[in-house]
Design a protein around this motif. Structure first.
Motif, PDB file in Angstrom:
ATOM      1  N   THR A   5       0.844  -1.191   0.000  1.00  0.00           N
ATOM      2  CA  THR A   5       0.000   0.000   0.000  1.00  0.00           C
ATOM      3  C   THR A   5       0.883   1.245   0.000  1.00  0.00           C
ATOM      4  O   THR A   5       2.040   1.188   0.419  1.00  0.00           O
TER       5      THR A   5
ATOM      6  N   ARG B  79      11.951  -4.985  -2.624  1.00  0.00           N
ATOM      7  CA  ARG B  79      10.566  -5.176  -2.151  1.00  0.00           C
ATOM      8  C   ARG B  79       9.948  -6.392  -2.831  1.00  0.00           C
ATOM      9  O   ARG B  79       9.327  -7.231  -2.181  1.00  0.00           O
TER      10      ARG B  79
ATOM     11  N   ALA C  49       1.931   2.654  -4.840  1.00  0.00           N
ATOM     12  CA  ALA C  49       3.102   1.808  -4.581  1.00  0.00           C
ATOM     13  C   ALA C  49       2.896   0.412  -5.149  1.00  0.00           C
ATOM     14  O   ALA C  49       3.823  -0.195  -5.690  1.00  0.00           O
ATOM     15  N   ARG C  50       1.683  -0.104  -5.044  1.00  0.00           N
ATOM     16  CA  ARG C  50       1.368  -1.424  -5.593  1.00  0.00           C
ATOM     17  C   ARG C  50       1.468  -1.422  -7.114  1.00  0.00           C
ATOM     18  O   ARG C  50       1.997  -2.355  -7.712  1.00  0.00           O
TER      19      ARG C  50
ATOM     20  N   HIS D  32       7.590   6.883  -3.437  1.00  0.00           N
ATOM     21  CA  HIS D  32       7.361   5.585  -2.800  1.00  0.00           C
ATOM     22  C   HIS D  32       8.626   4.735  -2.707  1.00  0.00           C
ATOM     23  O   HIS D  32       8.768   3.941  -1.765  1.00  0.00           O
ATOM     24  N   TYR D  33       9.535   4.881  -3.651  1.00  0.00           N
ATOM     25  CA  TYR D  33      10.753   4.067  -3.673  1.00  0.00           C
ATOM     26  C   TYR D  33      11.938   4.966  -4.032  1.00  0.00           C
ATOM     27  O   TYR D  33      11.914   5.661  -5.050  1.00  0.00           O
TER      28      TYR D  33
END
Length: 210
Positions: A19, A71, A23-24, A61-62
């Motif tokens: 989440t 991840r 991000a997904r 997000h990353y």
């Protein structure tokens, strides 16, 4: 199942715990890109574009492309560990029953989620040293669980396995390689692959196939 439908199914099942939604989507897009182009040939722009986002949005997000691979690798290897653990710890089952269940579910997962499996199994060397060490630890735990099943069968006389470590390596290699060749439009379903491989492995160790 078409490629788009397959990707949607994999995203919903495999990345449900990632989440928020953005991000997904990035994880799913990264898996697709890494599997198609390889980690080193994939850029953050490629990943963001597949996710329908700008490259700048990815970094919210990353921090890096490698963090995305980490991840993905963590989720995939934790799933593999749970699969093997469930079979290894099954109460009351013979070694043959446990080995059949372990191989069937492990091979089936590598077929059903072959895109993800291809990335987590064949792009490990791109991880940072610290991340590689962590993921390698998960792999060793999975290996030990399978080795214990085979050792139990050898000790009880159910299996003919003079070289338990070598047999373990052979079984894992068979299952992992499914991700390399399996396609959704091929002649076998994931369930059929799992059943076939379970029977092959039982024959390999000299156990009766029911």
């Amino acid at each position: 199942m078409g490629a788009a439908a397959e990707r949607a199914k994999e995203e919903n099942e495999e990345w449900a715990g990632v989440t928020p939604d953005a991000a997904r989507r990035l994880v799913s897009a990264a898996v697709e890109a890494f599997a198609e182009r390889g980690y080193h040939a994939t850029t953050t722009r490629d990943i963001a574009g597949r996710a329908g986002m700008s490259p700048a949005a990815l970094y919210i997000h990353y921090k890096t492309k490698e963090e995305l691979l980490y991840r993905i690798s963590g989720i995939g290897h934790e799933k593999a560990l749970r699969i093997m653990g469930a079979a290894a710890e099954a109460a009351g089952g013979s070694a043959a029953d446990r080995l059949r269940d372990a191989v069937r579910t492990f091979a089936r997962w590598h077929a059903e989620h072959h895109t993800t499996a291809r990335v987590i199994q064949y792009e490990l060397q791109a991880l940072s040293p610290d991340h590689y060490t962590e993921i390698a630890g998960l792999r060793r735990r999975t290996d030990r669980l399978l080795r214990q099943i085979i050792q139990d069968g050898a000790d009880s006389g159910e299996f003919r396995a003079d070289d338990v470590p070598g047999t373990t390596l052979a079984v894992l290699s068979l299952c992992v390689d499914v991700a390399r060749w399996f396609t959704a439009d091929g002649p076998r379903t994931p369930d059929e692959v799992g059943t076939l491989y379970a029977d092959l492995v039982l024959r390999m160790v000299g156990a009766p196939v029911v």
